[in-house]
Design an enzyme around this catalytic site. Structure first.
Site, short mmCIF file in Angstrom:
data_model
loop_
_atom_site.label_atom_id
_atom_site.label_comp_id
_atom_site.label_asym_id
_atom_site.label_seq_id
_atom_site.Cartn_x
_atom_site.Cartn_y
_atom_site.Cartn_z
N GLN A 42 20.21 4.25 14.92
CA GLN A 42 19.93 3.08 13.99
C GLN A 42 18.21 3.37 14.00
OE1 GLN A 42 21.41 0.32 16.75
NE2 GLN A 42 23.66 0.55 15.83
N ARG A 98 27.93 -0.01 29.40
CA ARG A 98 29.01 0.62 29.47
C ARG A 98 29.28 0.78 29.94
NH1 ARG A 98 29.21 1.05 22.36
NH2 ARG A 98 30.02 -1.00 22.46
N ASP A 104 30.48 5.67 21.73
CA ASP A 104 30.78 5.06 21.17
C ASP A 104 32.44 4.62 21.69
OD1 ASP A 104 28.36 3.66 20.02
OD2 ASP A 104 29.44 3.64 18.39
N GLY A 134 23.91 -4.59 16.91
CA GLY A 134 23.25 -3.97 16.88
C GLY A 134 22.55 -3.37 15.67
N SER A 165 29.69 1.45 10.65
CA SER A 165 28.26 2.00 10.12
C SER A 165 28.30 2.26 9.01
CB SER A 165 28.05 3.46 11.07
OG SER A 165 27.65 3.44 12.39
O1 SPQ Z 1 25.91 -2.21 15.88
P1 SPQ Z 1 26.40 -1.46 17.14
O2 SPQ Z 1 26.11 -3.22 18.30
O3 SPQ Z 1 24.66 -1.60 18.02
O4 SPQ Z 1 27.19 -0.73 17.71
C1 SPQ Z 1 27.32 -0.13 18.30
C2 SPQ Z 1 29.32 0.47 18.26
O5 SPQ Z 1 29.81 0.06 19.98
O6 SPQ Z 1 29.89 -0.67 17.56
C3 SPQ Z 1 26.43 -0.01 19.71
F1 SPQ Z 1 27.04 -0.54 20.30
O7 SPQ Z 1 27.47 1.85 17.75
C4 SPQ Z 1 25.98 1.68 17.41
C5 SPQ Z 1 26.48 3.18 17.52
O8 SPQ Z 1 26.21 3.14 19.40
C6 SPQ Z 1 26.28 1.78 15.63
C7 SPQ Z 1 25.59 2.81 15.55
C8 SPQ Z 1 25.05 2.72 13.51
O9 SPQ Z 1 25.44 2.28 12.92
O10 SPQ Z 1 23.81 3.44 13.22
C9 SPQ Z 1 24.68 3.83 16.02
C10 SPQ Z 1 24.91 4.47 17.30
O11 SPQ Z 1 22.80 3.14 18.53
P2 SPQ Z 1 22.45 4.25 18.21
O12 SPQ Z 1 21.74 3.02 19.66
O13 SPQ Z 1 22.94 4.94 19.01
O14 SPQ Z 1 21.17 4.61 17.13
#
Ligand code: SPQ
Length: 429
Positions: free
Chosen positions: A171, A347, A316, A96, A25
């Site tokens: 995110q 998941r 995660d 994501g 992140s």
């Molecule tokens: O980037 P991505 O694919 O969404 O990665 C994940 C992971 O497991 O590495 C989720 F699948 O992490 C996200 C996390 O779940 C990374 C993140 C961030 O860097 O802001 C926030 C989380 O997602 P969200 O949807 O809760 O904001």
């Protein structure tokens, strides 16, 4: 077979020290802020995983000069206005974070861009980001009313908004803050639950201002950010696999060095302590992101209940916590975790189906899972579902199965931990 790996349990325990790679992140955000700041940004201990490399590649397509040298990245930032209209599609791969945060950033740029990722990204909901970005005044469109990639954005002329997040998501919050930094006025985001705050910390690290008042985060538009020297702490989400391995493999003791201990990410420490894990966390004083060492030894574990406000702080880590729970006495209930269904894979389904193949007593619920321990696991043919966290969970499971585990599509692990198996090898006696 699709890059199948044979994994067997170690003869003795897992012992030693390890420095897990940089936080995913934070690595993403350091490139993004470095690209729009004025002046040079250096990022040490950057995660060279595929997701963060996708972020670098997208910013290069926007005209930013970014150099990679071993684990250090240098970004030559020239301010928000230096980004230029990309002549190619921005490929966000499996990430994501890249997709959603870049949408926020690009919504303030007065040009057209198209974002597209892989098969998994194409299934992940984007309306949660495109809805608030439209309120700022961004022209944004995509499949199914801008819910899925490919997405096209034509940004610029943003007006600040106040927005209550319908789901707790770092995110979505970060995308809104990145747009807010470019909008006219003060943007406010209200969180239903506290989520990781690396974006807020990084705004400050790059010389900007952001304020948190209870559950509301406020950011003023038109701020000029300055290049920074960023050190990326080890990723607690990667450390989680070795923390679990140390707790469940007999005769083990592992120390993970320089791990990020940001309190919005340490839910797994809280849960493992509650389950009775023998562990010690030693924090070192410093500014910016919290950092320290985590030591875990083989432990007698008890089942527990995990839900509510703790979920965003360990979202995660739930796949590997489910594995941990298979080795705990009694029942573990994981609830309020519907968000797991919209990650790289569903998941909940992936963990339940794959751990069942190894003999775990685990059932899916609408918002989580119920795991009954303590079960001895056996080897089987399992699949990562193309999801790095599922792949690593199954690799850790293989350390306690009676017969070998055959893991299909183990390559997915490279998304967040390219040297996972080398690091694991260092701990095997
Ligand atoms: O980037 P991505 O694919 O969404 O990665 C994940 C992971 O497991 O590495 C989720 F699948 O992490 C996200 C996390 O779940 C990374 C993140 C961030 O860097 O802001 C926030 C989380 O997602 P969200 O949807 O809760 O904001």
């Amino acid at each position: 077979m699709e890059n199948q790996l044979k994994l067997s349990k170690p003869e003795h325990g897992l012992n030693g020290e390890l420095q897990v790679p940089g936080d995913k992140s934070i690595s993403h955000r350091a490139v993004m802020f470095g690209s729009v700041a004025e002046g040079k940004t250096t990022i040490r201990n950057f995660l060279m995983g595929e997701d963060c490399l996708s972020t670098i590649s997208c910013f290069r397509k926007l005209g930013v000069k970014i150099d990679i040298n071993a684990d250090e990245v240098t970004v030559e930032g020239n301010g928000w206005d230096s980004l230029s209209e990309p002549s190619e599609v921005l490929d966000t791969g499996n990430s994501g974070t890249t997709t959603r945060l870049m949408m926020g950033l690009l919504s303030g740029r007065p040009f057209h861009s198209v974002m597209l990722g892989d098969e998994s990204i194409a299934k992940r909901p984007m309306k949660r980001v495109t809805d608030p970005l439209k309120l700022f005044g961004t022209a944004i469109d995509g499949r199914d009313e801008a819910n899925f990639t490919p997405l096209s954005i034509r940004g610029g002329n943003l007006k600040a908004i106040r927005y209550k997040l319908p789901v707790a998501s770092a995110q979505v919050k970060s995308a809104i803050l990145l747009a807010g930094l470019q909008a006219d006025g003060v943007t406010e985001v209200v969180e239903p639950q506290r989520t990781r705050d690396h974006t807020e910390k990084m705004i400050v690290e790059f010389g900007g201002e952001v304020e948190r008042v209870e559950d509301t985060i406020k950011v003023r538009g038109g701020q000029v950010l300055r290049g920074a020297k960023v050190y990326v702490p080890g990723d607690i989400s990667s450390a989680a696999f070795f923390m679990t391995a140390a707790a469940i493999v007999p005769n083990s003791s592992i120390t993970l060095k320089n791990v990020g201990l940001n309190e919005t990410r340490t839910g797994i420490v809280e849960v493992m302590k509650k389950m009775g894990a023998r562990m010690e966390v030693t924090e070192r004083p410093g500014s910016g992101e919290r950092i320290g060492d985590i030591m875990v030894e083989t432990s007698e574990l008890q089942g527990t209940e995990i839900g509510g406000d703790l979920i965003p702080a360990l979202i995660d880590e739930i796949p590997v916590i489910a594995l941990l729970a298979t080795q705990a006495e009694g029942t573990t209930i994981i609830k309020d975790a519907e968000e797991l269904k919209v990650k790289e894979t569903n998941r909940i389904d992936a963990v339940v189906q794959e751990l069942k193949k190894l003999g775990a007593d685990i059932e899916a619920t609408d918002d989580g899972m119920i795991i009954k321990g303590k079960k001895s696991l056996q080897g089987a043919e399992v699949h990562s579902w193309g999801d790095h966290r599922i792949g690593m969970t199954l690799a850790v499971a293989s350390l306690i199965t009676e017969s070998p585990v055959y893991l299909e599509n183990a390559d997915a692990i490279k998304i967040s931990y390219p040297n996972f198996f080398e690091d694991l090898g260092k701990l095997v006696e």
